[in-house]
Design a protein around this motif. Structure first.
Motif, PDB file in Angstrom:
ATOM      1  N   UNK A 440       0.817  -1.208   0.000  1.00 34.07           N
ATOM      2  CA  UNK A 440       0.000   0.000   0.000  1.00 34.07           C
ATOM      3  C   UNK A 440       0.858   1.269   0.000  1.00 34.07           C
ATOM      4  N   UNK A 441       2.050   1.230   0.599  1.00 30.78           N
ATOM      5  CA  UNK A 441       2.840   2.456   0.676  1.00 30.78           C
ATOM      6  C   UNK A 441       3.368   2.916  -0.681  1.00 30.78           C
ATOM      7  N   UNK A 442       3.252   2.075  -1.715  1.00 35.14           N
ATOM      8  CA  UNK A 442       3.596   2.533  -3.067  1.00 35.14           C
ATOM      9  C   UNK A 442       2.729   3.721  -3.481  1.00 35.14           C
ATOM     10  N   UNK A 443       1.584   3.874  -2.804  1.00 41.12           N
ATOM     11  CA  UNK A 443       0.669   4.963  -3.160  1.00 41.12           C
ATOM     12  C   UNK A 443       1.200   6.328  -2.768  1.00 41.12           C
ATOM     13  N   UNK A 444       2.383   6.396  -2.134  1.00 44.23           N
ATOM     14  CA  UNK A 444       2.951   7.710  -1.836  1.00 44.23           C
ATOM     15  C   UNK A 444       3.160   8.514  -3.121  1.00 44.23           C
ATOM     16  N   UNK A 445       3.373   7.830  -4.244  1.00 40.57           N
ATOM     17  CA  UNK A 445       3.538   8.525  -5.524  1.00 40.57           C
ATOM     18  C   UNK A 445       2.192   8.994  -6.060  1.00 40.57           C
ATOM     19  N   UNK A 446       1.121   8.286  -5.707  1.00 38.82           N
ATOM     20  CA  UNK A 446      -0.228   8.698  -6.103  1.00 38.82           C
ATOM     21  C   UNK A 446      -0.733   9.869  -5.274  1.00 38.82           C
ATOM     22  N   UNK A 447      -0.276   9.943  -4.026  1.00 37.20           N
ATOM     23  CA  UNK A 447      -0.871  10.873  -3.074  1.00 37.20           C
ATOM     24  C   UNK A 447      -0.873  12.322  -3.554  1.00 37.20           C
ATOM     25  N   UNK A 448       0.204  12.836  -4.167  1.00 34.15           N
ATOM     26  CA  UNK A 448       0.148  14.220  -4.653  1.00 34.15           C
ATOM     27  C   UNK A 448      -0.967  14.462  -5.650  1.00 34.15           C
ATOM     28  N   UNK A 449      -1.236  13.491  -6.507  1.00 32.48           N
ATOM     29  CA  UNK A 449      -2.283  13.679  -7.510  1.00 32.48           C
ATOM     30  C   UNK A 449      -3.669  13.547  -6.881  1.00 32.48           C
ATOM     31  N   UNK A 450      -3.777  12.738  -5.819  1.00 35.26           N
ATOM     32  CA  UNK A 450      -5.044  12.676  -5.095  1.00 35.26           C
ATOM     33  C   UNK A 450      -5.340  14.001  -4.397  1.00 35.26           C
ATOM     34  N   UNK A 451      -4.316  14.607  -3.778  1.00 37.85           N
ATOM     35  CA  UNK A 451      -4.584  15.883  -3.103  1.00 37.85           C
ATOM     36  C   UNK A 451      -4.834  16.996  -4.124  1.00 37.85           C
ATOM     37  N   UNK A 452      -4.227  16.902  -5.295  1.00 35.93           N
ATOM     38  CA  UNK A 452      -4.541  17.870  -6.349  1.00 35.93           C
ATOM     39  C   UNK A 452      -5.997  17.718  -6.784  1.00 35.93           C
ATOM     40  N   UNK A 453      -6.427  16.467  -6.984  1.00 39.63           N
ATOM     41  CA  UNK A 453      -7.825  16.231  -7.349  1.00 39.63           C
ATOM     42  C   UNK A 453      -8.760  16.726  -6.257  1.00 39.63           C
ATOM     43  N   UNK A 454      -8.394  16.486  -5.005  1.00 38.33           N
ATOM     44  CA  UNK A 454      -9.239  16.903  -3.890  1.00 38.33           C
ATOM     45  C   UNK A 454      -9.299  18.424  -3.797  1.00 38.33           C
ATOM     46  N   UNK A 455      -8.167  19.091  -3.962  1.00 38.28           N
ATOM     47  CA  UNK A 455      -8.164  20.555  -3.885  1.00 38.28           C
ATOM     48  C   UNK A 455      -9.006  21.163  -4.997  1.00 38.28           C
ATOM     49  N   UNK A 456      -8.916  20.617  -6.203  1.00 38.41           N
ATOM     50  CA  UNK A 456      -9.721  21.142  -7.313  1.00 38.41           C
ATOM     51  C   UNK A 456     -11.214  20.898  -7.075  1.00 38.41           C
ATOM     52  N   UNK A 457     -11.540  19.754  -6.487  1.00 40.72           N
ATOM     53  CA  UNK A 457     -12.949  19.454  -6.200  1.00 40.72           C
ATOM     54  C   UNK A 457     -13.477  20.324  -5.065  1.00 40.72           C
ATOM     55  N   UNK A 459     -12.590  23.257  -4.488  1.00 39.49           N
ATOM     56  CA  UNK A 459     -12.843  24.573  -5.100  1.00 39.49           C
ATOM     57  C   UNK A 459     -14.227  24.607  -5.738  1.00 39.49           C
ATOM     58  N   UNK A 460     -14.596  23.525  -6.405  1.00 41.13           N
ATOM     59  CA  UNK A 460     -15.931  23.454  -7.009  1.00 41.13           C
ATOM     60  C   UNK A 460     -16.998  23.474  -5.924  1.00 41.13           C
ATOM     61  N   UNK A 461     -16.778  22.719  -4.845  1.00 40.60           N
ATOM     62  CA  UNK A 461     -17.757  22.681  -3.753  1.00 40.60           C
ATOM     63  C   UNK A 461     -17.918  24.066  -3.125  1.00 40.60           C
TER      64      UNK A 461
END
Length: 517
Positions: A440-457, A459-461
């Protein structure tokens, strides 16, 4: 005579409290300039504190540090990875008669990440746990700054960028993988650096491709651009990512395809007749040269120690060092494809979105250290659950917006597409190897893109300026409440991310799912 009643702005034109504060600050040149500088500095400082404080704990090798730290010291002393004898971990920590032989060891990851770990060890010595984690901590801090810069570029908003950077700064898997000398945090830094350079290339080249020129010499094809320094820089960064772990190659390939697609769409907007063909077969080969050749150069340079010495594994398999290196890579590929050994913390990629089996990278037991008879100290590479599940939901929402935009032929900005491309290239390849032992810790590379997606969402909310007043008020309250809970959850999990000794019942409160124990 009655005084005239002053006219109030329509509800849709009135600002919320947050809106008034934002405009008051950002429309003042002095305040705006100060905020543009202070916001990234504060976010980066927060990340640094969470990653560097008490970095030497635990003082022993944790999880796969037993491989990468010793390999790093071997690289520093031999130029290649040698073979360690019995009792190496204990001798390594005490720095007494290190059992390192000059016989080359079969190592399955490229050397750049270990060279960076070795730099910290060269400063503090091989027995200094803070020294061997220094590189990952500094690059983990740098990753937070890169997320801020990427979000700022995508959204044009200091607020959105600050939210994105803060979310990564206080997320658990990012903190843990910055405090442990593994390769994945280093990989994350170079991936983000490459993405930032690609966005800078996009800012520079897309306006040139979109320019409509009726006097253009070749309106059917459009221009071929060779002068793209940021694309070359992206190739260097993503080549460095690939020289840390081979999974960086997926990022290089995926974002290389993204460059071709965005070039094609820009040509279509410019009225180029053969826009798909021009992007794929005229600009495409040029972009390939500018992106891939620098990446290959960095990758080969990372193997310099192995190439210029004679003791590395498989180094003598052929008189030509490049052919010998190719032979070695074939052996490495065979290992990665066939890795199916069981592990108690193994987690196939399909489980990752549900966060079913996070990795405990260190467990200690110091009775009485927490004031009770039954204490436990754990370092668990578990993300902040609210950030993780919120990021997954946000990614689904961005995908919906992207598909809806394609169906309706409405333009979709890079603030939606870039996080999704990043998630695709850092997650989908792992689904191709369901039997491979992965974590599961391989997702550390995914995490920046998840927080980018969350921040953009988020903003919409929160709502846009043109939305009705009640819509913006409810949206901003929702976002603030959510972010408040995110901060509280991070504070709650912080002892498990930094290895603090806590009462056993307190640790049990953090195990929200059966697989977290």
């Amino acid at each position: 005579m009655t005084a005239p009643v002053p006219l109030l702005p329509a509800p849709e034109e009135r600002l919320t409290r947050y809106g008034r504060l934002r405009d008051r600050l950002l429309r003042n040149p002095d305040w705006a300039r100060a905020i543009r500088w202070l916001a990234p500095l504060v976010v980066t400082a927060l990340a640094a504190v969470l990653r560097l404080a008490n970095l030497a704990h635990p003082a022993q090798l944790a999880f796969d540090e037993t491989y990468y730290v010793k390999d790093a010291w071997s690289l520093w002393t031999l130029g290649y990875e040698g073979t360690w004898g019995e009792g190496a971990d204990d001798a390594f920590l005490a720095r007494q008669d290190l059992p390192l032989s000059e016989q080359g060891a079969f190592i399955v990851h490229p050397p750049l990440g270990k060279w960076l770990i070795a730099l910290g060890m060269a400063i503090g010595g091989p027995d200094n746990s803070a020294g061997w984690r220094l590189a990952t901590a500094l690059l983990g801090t740098g990753s937070v700054l890169l997320v801020y810069l990427i979000a700022r570029h995508l959204s044009g908003s200091v607020v959105v960028a600050t939210v994105a950077g803060t979310l990564l700064a206080i997320d658990g898997v990012s903190i843990v993988m910055s405090r442990i000398a593994l390769l994945d945090g280093i990989l994350t830094f170079f991936v983000l650096l490459g993405v930032l350079f690609l966005l800078l290339d996009r800012r520079r080249t897309i306006p040139q491709l979109e320019k409509r020129d009726p006097d253009a010499p070749d309106p059917f094809w459009g221009p071929v651009l060779w002068r793209r320094p940021w694309l070359v820089a992206a190739g260097l960064a993503l080549g460095a990512a690939s020289a840390v772990k081979w999974s960086g190659l997926y990022v290089l390939a995926g974002f290389g395809l993204y460059v071709v697609v965005t070039d094609a769409l820009a040509r279509r907007r410019a009225g180029v007749v053969l826009w798909p063909t021009a992007a794929a077969f005229r600009q495409g080969p040029v972009s390939f040269v500018l992106l891939v050749f620098p990446a290959l150069a960095v990758y080969l340079a990372s193997w310099t120690g192995w190439l210029v010495t004679s003791g590395g594994y498989d180094r003598q398999s052929d008189p030509n060092p490049l052919i010998a290196l190719w032979n070695y890579h074939q052996s490495m590929l065979g290992f990665h494809v066939g890795l199916t050994r069981g592990h108690p913390y193994a987690s196939p990629a399909w489980e990752w979105p549900f966060l079913l089996r996070p990795t405990a990278v260190w467990v200690g037991d110091d009775p009485g250290a927490c004031g009770t008879d039954h204490c436990i100290a754990v370092i668990s590479a578990i993300p902040n659950p609210l950030i993780w599940y919120g990021g997954v939901a946000a990614a689904v929402y961005l995908l919906y917006r992207l598909v809806r935009g394609w169906i309706r032929r409405q333009p979709v900005g890079p603030e939606f597409s870039v996080p999704l491309v990043g998630l695709a290239v850092t997650y989908l390849p792992w689904l191709m190897f369901p039997e491979r032992t992965i974590f599961q810790f391989y997702t550390v590379v995914m995490m920046p893109f998840l927080v980018l997606a969350l921040a953009m969402t988020l903003r919409v909310i929160a709502g846009a300026r043109e939305d009705p007043l009640h819509r913006r008020q409810s949206g901003e309250r929702t976002v603030l409440i959510f972010l408040g809970f995110v901060v509280l959850v991070s504070a709650f999990f912080l002892p498990l991310w930094t290895g603090m000794s806590v009462p056993y019942p307190f640790w049990l409160l953090h195990n929200w799912l059966p697989g977290w124990i």
